[in-house]
Design an enzyme around this catalytic site. Sequence first.
Site, mmCIF file in Angstrom:
data_model
loop_
_atom_site.group_PDB
_atom_site.id
_atom_site.type_symbol
_atom_site.label_atom_id
_atom_site.label_comp_id
_atom_site.label_asym_id
_atom_site.label_seq_id
_atom_site.Cartn_x
_atom_site.Cartn_y
_atom_site.Cartn_z
ATOM 1 N N GLY A 159 40.654 25.938 7.232
ATOM 2 C CA GLY A 159 39.532 25.146 6.747
ATOM 3 C C GLY A 159 38.478 26.120 6.260
ATOM 4 O O GLY A 159 37.710 26.664 7.061
ATOM 5 N N VAL A 200 31.863 25.269 7.205
ATOM 6 C CA VAL A 200 31.916 25.779 8.580
ATOM 7 C C VAL A 200 32.870 26.971 8.693
ATOM 8 O O VAL A 200 32.535 28.009 9.278
ATOM 9 C CB VAL A 200 32.324 24.654 9.559
ATOM 10 C CG1 VAL A 200 32.614 25.202 10.948
ATOM 11 C CG2 VAL A 200 31.229 23.599 9.621
ATOM 12 N N ARG A 214 29.568 11.580 14.560
ATOM 13 C CA ARG A 214 30.727 12.482 14.636
ATOM 14 C C ARG A 214 31.981 11.701 15.030
ATOM 15 O O ARG A 214 33.074 11.957 14.523
ATOM 16 C CB ARG A 214 30.451 13.592 15.652
ATOM 17 C CG ARG A 214 29.316 14.524 15.272
ATOM 18 C CD ARG A 214 29.004 15.463 16.410
ATOM 19 N NE ARG A 214 27.878 16.352 16.150
ATOM 20 C CZ ARG A 214 26.603 16.048 16.378
ATOM 21 N NH1 ARG A 214 26.273 14.862 16.846
ATOM 22 N NH2 ARG A 214 25.655 16.935 16.139
ATOM 23 N N ALA A 243 36.510 23.617 15.829
ATOM 24 C CA ALA A 243 35.155 23.287 15.360
ATOM 25 C C ALA A 243 35.088 21.882 14.772
ATOM 26 O O ALA A 243 34.029 21.244 14.814
ATOM 27 C CB ALA A 243 34.713 24.296 14.302
ATOM 28 N N SER A 244 36.195 21.385 14.231
ATOM 29 C CA SER A 244 36.168 20.095 13.521
ATOM 30 C C SER A 244 35.708 18.972 14.457
ATOM 31 O O SER A 244 36.032 18.961 15.638
ATOM 32 C CB SER A 244 37.564 19.755 12.983
ATOM 33 O OG SER A 244 38.023 20.799 12.163
ATOM 34 N N ASP A 274 24.383 22.981 20.396
ATOM 35 C CA ASP A 274 23.281 22.176 20.941
ATOM 36 C C ASP A 274 22.457 23.004 21.929
ATOM 37 O O ASP A 274 21.232 22.892 22.003
ATOM 38 C CB ASP A 274 23.851 20.934 21.636
ATOM 39 C CG ASP A 274 24.927 20.288 20.786
ATOM 40 O OD1 ASP A 274 24.629 19.357 20.032
ATOM 41 O OD2 ASP A 274 26.071 20.778 20.836
ATOM 42 N N ARG A 276 20.244 25.085 19.953
ATOM 43 C CA ARG A 276 19.117 24.285 19.433
ATOM 44 C C ARG A 276 18.075 24.053 20.531
ATOM 45 O O ARG A 276 16.858 24.137 20.291
ATOM 46 C CB ARG A 276 19.651 22.945 18.896
ATOM 47 C CG ARG A 276 20.443 23.113 17.606
ATOM 48 C CD ARG A 276 21.197 21.850 17.207
ATOM 49 N NE ARG A 276 21.793 21.998 15.876
ATOM 50 C CZ ARG A 276 22.811 21.290 15.423
ATOM 51 N NH1 ARG A 276 23.375 20.373 16.195
ATOM 52 N NH2 ARG A 276 23.273 21.496 14.207
ATOM 53 N N HIS A 312 17.021 30.277 29.471
ATOM 54 C CA HIS A 312 18.332 29.954 30.046
ATOM 55 C C HIS A 312 18.363 28.451 30.271
ATOM 56 O O HIS A 312 17.777 27.948 31.231
ATOM 57 C CB HIS A 312 18.562 30.746 31.330
ATOM 58 C CG HIS A 312 18.470 32.209 31.084
ATOM 59 N ND1 HIS A 312 19.468 32.908 30.452
ATOM 60 C CD2 HIS A 312 17.468 33.086 31.290
ATOM 61 C CE1 HIS A 312 19.097 34.159 30.304
ATOM 62 N NE2 HIS A 312 17.878 34.295 30.799
ATOM 63 N N HIS A 341 29.545 17.001 22.460
ATOM 64 C CA HIS A 341 28.801 17.506 21.306
ATOM 65 C C HIS A 341 28.581 16.284 20.425
ATOM 66 O O HIS A 341 29.384 15.955 19.556
ATOM 67 C CB HIS A 341 29.598 18.576 20.548
ATOM 68 C CG HIS A 341 28.977 18.936 19.220
ATOM 69 N ND1 HIS A 341 27.706 19.418 19.103
ATOM 70 C CD2 HIS A 341 29.451 18.838 17.944
ATOM 71 C CE1 HIS A 341 27.421 19.627 17.826
ATOM 72 N NE2 HIS A 341 28.472 19.271 17.097
#
Length: 309
Positions: A7, A11, A85, A115-116, A145, A148, A165, A172
């Site tokens: 892929g 990504v 998702r 990852a998909s 996440d 983020r 931390h 996800h």
Amino acid sequence: MKVGIVGAGMVGSAAGYAIALTGGASEIVLVDYKPALAVAQAEDIAHAVPFAHPCRVLAGDYDDLAGATVVVLAAGVPQKPGESRLSLLSRNAEVFSEVVARVIKAAPDALLLVASNPVDIMTEVALRASGLPPERVIGSGTILDTARFRTLLGAHLGIAAGSVHAYVLGEHGDSEVLVWSSARVGTETVARFGAQLGAAITDEVRDRIDAGVRQAAYRIIEGKGATWYGIGAGLARIVQAVRNDQSSVLSCSIVTPEVEGVQDVALSLPRVVGSKGVIGTLAPDLSPDEAAGLRRSAEVLKETSARLF
Ligand SMILES: NC(=O)C1=CN([C@@H]2O[C@H](COP(=O)(O)OP(=O)(O)OC[C@H]3O[C@@H](n4cnc5c(N)ncnc54)[C@H](O)[C@@H]3O)[C@@H](O)[C@H]2O)C=CC1
Ligand SMILES: CC(=O)C(=O)O
């Protein structure tokens, strides 16, 4: 170390670029069912190599994955604006039914890095299709996440995100759990640290950071059609932990025998990652609300995967 990437879209190419820049591989092979795209991405990434670490970056077919230590699976469709998702499941599960078999045939000893999306369920799909043990089929899960969460906490507290931390666990996706109760900076809880530095973690701040993390993908997809830099770096971080046998603690997804009473579910917990894949899982100390949230997240994933299996 040889890394394959199946892929070569946004990504996959971002992962290849990040792996090349961080010295995560001596050879990277990009495979896509649009061969011209894989060739163009490989050539473009190769032009970054003189500025970084020695690495051969090539496009190829599945046979060229032979000898890969890690194969990143980033093939399939991404979300459209506003789409969740989980809605990608049937389309990407179909893609994986072909892709995983071909990867395993070419590189039976490779560790799979998924990852998909929906990444937790696709990790379970890849596990079942590959016949590998769970610790060798790793979904990037909430590594993004968590990044983020640390970014927004660091910005609020006025410190480097790398000194925060804090973890996001579970799916996800929409049901993920931000673990505030154990979020720390140095020796201090983020609440105490914030109070000391005049950056209190009020309910309003928590809600803003929660939405900032949970809605990040929707916001970025609305603005530029897809997300790729963050996940590219997250995938490179996992590859680095494998390459250097680091025993790093990373939030990522594998099929787990039991989570908050839910059996055999793929989701993210803090995992110890080294050259053999996931070599340990930490049982997080959660508040009652967080534990209930993790259970809900596990149930959502279990119900979704039951549509496939
Ligand atoms: N885990 C995470 O945190 C993140 C996951 N993603 C997910 O990653 C996946 C890829 O996203 P993008 O790269 O933006 O999409 P993209 O459309 O740019 O790339 C997907 C690539 O897969 C290829 N492909 C499709 N079917 C294939 C097959 N059967 N064999 C080989 N290649 C095939 C396509 O030709 C395309 O180049 C999506 O499912 C997306 O939702 C995206 C961002 C973050
Ligand atoms: C698209 C996606 O899964 C993300 O950026 O979180």
